[in-house]
Design a protein around this motif. Structure first.
Motif, PDB file in Angstrom:
ATOM      1  N   GLY A   1       0.740  -1.129  -0.141  1.00  0.00           N
ATOM      2  CA  GLY A   1       0.004  -0.021  -0.078  1.00  0.00           C
ATOM      3  C   GLY A   1       0.910   1.253   0.005  1.00  0.00           C
ATOM      4  N   ASP A   2       2.015   1.401   1.017  1.00  0.00           N
ATOM      5  CA  ASP A   2       2.444   2.584   0.995  1.00  0.00           C
ATOM      6  C   ASP A   2       3.381   2.860  -0.252  1.00  0.00           C
ATOM      7  OD1 ASP A   2       1.241   3.038   3.503  1.00  0.00           O
ATOM      8  OD2 ASP A   2       3.170   2.362   4.343  1.00  0.00           O
TER       9      ASP A   2
ATOM     10  N   ILE B   1       0.883   3.912  -3.173  1.00  0.00           N
ATOM     11  CA  ILE B   1       0.313   5.186  -3.016  1.00  0.00           C
ATOM     12  C   ILE B   1       1.520   6.257  -3.233  1.00  0.00           C
ATOM     13  CG2 ILE B   1      -0.510   6.858  -1.125  1.00  0.00           C
ATOM     14  CD1 ILE B   1      -2.601   5.076  -1.894  1.00  0.00           C
ATOM     15  N   ARG B   2       2.497   5.880  -2.614  1.00  0.00           N
ATOM     16  CA  ARG B   2       3.688   6.719  -2.930  1.00  0.00           C
ATOM     17  C   ARG B   2       3.996   6.939  -4.573  1.00  0.00           C
ATOM     18  NH1 ARG B   2       8.705   5.522   0.055  1.00  0.00           N
ATOM     19  NH2 ARG B   2       6.978   4.739   1.636  1.00  0.00           N
TER      20      ARG B   2
ATOM     21  N   ALA C   1       1.757   6.292  -7.068  1.00  0.00           N
ATOM     22  CA  ALA C   1       0.663   6.918  -7.596  1.00  0.00           C
ATOM     23  C   ALA C   1       0.836   8.323  -7.442  1.00  0.00           C
ATOM     24  CB  ALA C   1      -0.495   6.233  -6.933  1.00  0.00           C
ATOM     25  N   ASN C   2       1.051   8.986  -6.411  1.00  0.00           N
ATOM     26  CA  ASN C   2       1.163  10.449  -6.256  1.00  0.00           C
ATOM     27  C   ASN C   2       1.972  10.862  -7.307  1.00  0.00           C
ATOM     28  OD1 ASN C   2      -0.526  10.638  -4.103  1.00  0.00           O
ATOM     29  ND2 ASN C   2       1.174  10.450  -2.591  1.00  0.00           N
TER      30      ASN C   2
ATOM     31  N   GLY D   1      -6.821  10.822  -8.271  1.00  0.00           N
ATOM     32  CA  GLY D   1      -6.195  10.597  -6.736  1.00  0.00           C
ATOM     33  C   GLY D   1      -7.116  10.046  -5.771  1.00  0.00           C
TER      34      GLY D   1
ATOM     35  N   VAL E   1      -8.518   6.593  -6.446  1.00  0.00           N
ATOM     36  CA  VAL E   1      -7.478   5.621  -6.177  1.00  0.00           C
ATOM     37  C   VAL E   1      -7.158   5.371  -4.480  1.00  0.00           C
ATOM     38  CG1 VAL E   1      -4.789   4.894  -5.855  1.00  0.00           C
ATOM     39  CG2 VAL E   1      -5.982   5.898  -8.005  1.00  0.00           C
ATOM     40  N   TYR E   2      -7.527   6.678  -3.976  1.00  0.00           N
ATOM     41  CA  TYR E   2      -7.171   6.706  -2.299  1.00  0.00           C
ATOM     42  C   TYR E   2      -8.516   5.862  -1.916  1.00  0.00           C
ATOM     43  CZ  TYR E   2      -3.276   9.659  -2.165  1.00  0.00           C
ATOM     44  OH  TYR E   2      -2.213  10.179  -2.247  1.00  0.00           O
TER      45      TYR E   2
ATOM     46  N   PHE F   1      -8.394   2.346  -2.279  1.00  0.00           N
ATOM     47  CA  PHE F   1      -7.512   1.663  -1.303  1.00  0.00           C
ATOM     48  C   PHE F   1      -8.209   1.596   0.307  1.00  0.00           C
ATOM     49  CE2 PHE F   1      -3.208   0.768  -0.806  1.00  0.00           C
ATOM     50  CZ  PHE F   1      -2.723   0.609  -2.048  1.00  0.00           C
ATOM     51  N   SER F   2      -8.681   2.645   0.489  1.00  0.00           N
ATOM     52  CA  SER F   2      -9.408   2.575   1.830  1.00  0.00           C
ATOM     53  C   SER F   2     -10.335   1.605   1.832  1.00  0.00           C
ATOM     54  CB  SER F   2     -10.324   4.145   2.156  1.00  0.00           C
ATOM     55  OG  SER F   2      -9.157   5.094   1.828  1.00  0.00           O
TER      56      SER F   2
ATOM     57  N   THR G   1       7.075  -1.508  -7.634  1.00  0.00           N
ATOM     58  CA  THR G   1       6.579  -0.083  -7.506  1.00  0.00           C
ATOM     59  C   THR G   1       7.939   0.620  -8.180  1.00  0.00           C
ATOM     60  OG1 THR G   1       7.023  -0.027  -5.207  1.00  0.00           O
ATOM     61  CG2 THR G   1       4.810  -0.321  -5.787  1.00  0.00           C
TER      62      THR G   1
END
Lengths: 170, 516
Positions: A53-54, A57-58, A60-61, B21, B24-25, B28-29, B94
């Motif tokens: 997740g972390d 998200i990073r 994605a930002n 965004g 996506v958030y 995720f949540s 990632t």
């Protein structure tokens, strides 16, 4: 202030199509960038997206910012540049950069999925011998080609639309 | 007007980004929320089903610690979760693909190119360090730093307590692709009957039980085992890897002096980095058969992988041996492929759980089984040394990771122990085990030591019987951390190796095998 906002509103209403194209380009790029990681994690790793997740998200930002910058740059060029030739050169460059990114991402996605690692020196060692790129003739790789083709067609279409709109306005 | 329009478009783009965004958030949540709920529900269900049976309640108070069973359960669960997290690197999923691409390109091509561009003479301190590890440098000629007069650093250490191979005995060496010893340990991984034939050969042979591969991937593995050399030069992207630019002293070069016929049969391409040329023009091989030679009746199989199937390789080997009528002894080396990604084996093992890597290993074993049965009954059984080892350990493919994730202690991608089974003529020394910590570089010096042959050579390995016990090789460590001085030294050593290969300074141009 009110006059300024009215002005902005008026500009928006008059150039709705161009603004929408910009937004569409931004969203397309966002989906293009983020879906790469989402799909490789989902289909090619032992993790789920929630597990990473972390990091996700990073990343994605970062992509949100990148997409915003690229799309805005394209919009500004279309709006401010008068000469169609320069616009066309810009579109050509944009598409070329995008195509390079797509090819890299396609091969890297395949390398991660089929070989368990990014393109690395071991990959280069085998790259142009059959086994480095052998996955590109696998049936599963059709999905990669289709995806790459669709994204390219979408970006090309949006840019072309922006070009036509901007030329019509000029 | 245009400025305002640009401002509007930027704002709209910004809004689109925020929207994406937010989406996506939210996903995720939502995902996290659902996962938490599921976990809560499962914990609740487990509790109702009878807490204490399967649920581990880890409260580290004295009461819990005194409950031996509970504590062990808890420790096991923690280890399993830890193992799941540790046996993969989520960060690779990632990172930026473009950056990985260009960085690897630079590392592969330019770095190696730069480092190999000038001749490096190592400092005496570094040379002494090499000697402590069993590698003698600059002992004969500064231009050819690896050359030394004997396969022994100290002849007085030559051991006589070892199996002997009479010169003139046929030698067959099989390099099984990516065969880490772990895959032969059914009692640990639990996949019964995965490689029964190779295991059987192991039981019925002499074995080195603590041999690590020195190199990765295959070509380097073959050079390490047959030429006792670490080949590190890998470069050139335009078209293919460059053909190996230097000449090594292979076992085949030495045996040619004894009038051996030398043959290499491999499942992979013979054109790849000029392998056929290397083997036949520089390393003393008379015949070389790769996928192209074996292709004609095997096209359908080639389509499924990138080399011919191992079955074809061993069938061809049997055919070759049956037809061999020569009076000369032979050295036959064989390299398999089914257990190389993308793992295109012909057989599925019922216990593989659909893991193609295991199916590939199983297919290689089946193919080897045919050869093994032939060999035991053939006329060669009494006059041939059969050696089975691996070119290198298994790489870090998804299939490997997913299989080994439950055996964290055995997770050693790229560099690991590999089997080295030697079946002597007539079954002599069967069942004897040698646990000396050694590396695949040692194979050729060890064979020469067993054959009682000695010569000037550039070998980096040592005889396992005579000298390896005096020099413990470093265990592979892929997570090296250097300070600045160590980094400079490492760079110098790498430059030394690369330049030596590039300028073909392993063997003197006029080198001729002179056996003592």
């Amino acid at each position: 202030m009110k006059a300024f906002f009215n002005d902005i509103k008026k500009v928006f209403v008059e150039n709705k199509k161009m603004a929408m194209c910009g937004a569409l380009l931004t969203l397309t790029l966002v989906v293009y960038f983020i879906s790469w990681h989402f799909t490789i994690i989902t289909f090619g790793s032992i993790y789920s997206v929630l597990d990473v997740g972390d990091l996700f998200i990073r990343r994605a930002n970062y992509y949100l910012l990148e997409s915003f910058l690229f799309a805005s740059a394209a919009c500004i060029v279309m709006i401010t540049v008068r000469k169609p030739l320069i616009k066309r050169i810009f579109i050509g460059l944009f598409l070329a950069v995008f195509a390079v990114s797509e090819i890299i991402r396609m091969v890297d996605w395949g390398a991660l999925y089929f070989m368990g690692n990014h393109i690395d020196s071991n990959f280069w060692a085998h790259a142009f011998y059959a086994d480095g790129l052998v996955f590109l003739i696998a049936k599963e790789s059709l999905a990669l080609y289709v995806t790459v083709g669709l994204f390219f067609a979408a970006v090309h279409r949006i840019l072309k639309k922006m070009y036509l709109i901007s030329n019509a306005e000029n | 007007m245009k400025l305002k329009l640009a401002l509007v478009v930027i704002c709209i783009n910004c809004a689109a980004c925020l929207l994406a965004g937010g989406f996506v958030y939210s996903l995720f949540s939502l995902g996290n929320y659902i996962r938490d709920k599921k976990m809560e529900a499962r914990a609740e269900a487990d509790k109702k089903a009878g807490a204490g049976k399967n649920v581990v309640d880890l409260k580290l108070d004295n009461k819990a610690l005194m409950d031996r069973e509970k504590t062990f359960d808890a420790a096991k669960t923690i280890k399993e979760s830890y193992s799941k997290v540790k046996t993969g690197n989520p960060q690779i999923y990632t990172s930026l693909p473009e950056m990985e691409f260009f960085r690897s390109f630079y590392m592969f091509y330019f770095l190696s190119h730069q480092l190999s561009s000038r001749e490096v003479t190592l400092d005496p301190e570094i040379v002494r360090g090499f000697l402590k590890k069993g590698q003698l440098l600059y002992s004969m000629d500064r231009k050819y730093p690896f050359m030394k007069k004997s396969i022994y650093l100290d002849r007085s250490r030559k051991s006589y307590n070892k199996p002997a191979i009479r010169p003139g005995t046929n030698i067959v060496i099989i390099f099984v692709e990516s065969l880490s010893s772990f895959f032969l340990k059914e009692e640990i991984h639990g996949v019964k009957g995965l490689m029964p034939n190779i295991r059987e050969m192991g039981r019925e042979s002499f074995a080195f039980t603590d041999m690590y591969n020195s190199s990765y991937p295959t070509l380097k593995g073959l050079i390490a085992a047959l030429g006792s050399a670490l080949y590190l030069l890998d470069e050139e992207v335009a078209g293919t890897r460059i053909p190996v630019p230097c000449r090594f002293l292979f076992l085949s070069n030495v045996l040619k002096k004894l009038d051996y016929t030398t043959i290499h049969i491999q499942a992979g391409s013979e054109r790849f980095i000029g392998m056929k040329n290397l083997f036949t023009e520089r390393e003393g091989y008379d015949y070389f058969y790769g996928s192209e030679s074996l292709l004609l009746d095997n096209i359908s199989r080639l389509e499924r992988g990138f080399g011919v199937d191992d079955e074809k390789v061993f069938d061809f080997t049997i055919e070759w041996l049956e037809k061999y009528k020569g009076n000369k002894p032979f050295l036959l080396t064989i390299s398999t492929i089914n257990s190389h990604p993308p793992y295109k084996g012909s057989y599925k093992h019922p216990g593989s759980g659909g893991n193609p890597m295991l199916d590939g290993l199983h297919s290689t074993d089946k193919a080897f089984g045919t050869f093994w049965e032939f060999f035991k009954k053939s006329r060669f059984s009494g006059n041939t040394v059969l050696i089975l080892t691996a070119d290198h350990a298994m790489g870090n493919s998804n299939e490997y990771t997913s299989f080994v994730r439950n055996f964290e202690d055995h997770y050693k991608p790229f560099f690991d122990t590999i089997p080295c089974f030697i079946r002597f003529p007539g079954g002599a020394w069967n069942g004897v085990r040698n646990g000396t910590h050694c590396v695949s570089l040692d194979l050729t010096p060890t064979i020469l030591d067993m054959m009682n042959l000695d010569l000037a050579n550039p070998f980096m390995g040592l005889s396992i019987f005579s000298e390896r016990p005096y020099y413990r090789p470093d265990k592979a460590n892929l997570n090296l951390k250097y300070d600045e001085k160590q980094y400079e030294t490492a760079k110098k050593i790498l430059g030394f190796y690369l330049n030596t290969y590039r300028e073909d300074r392993i063997l003197p141009r006029d080198f001729k095998v002179q056996l003592y």
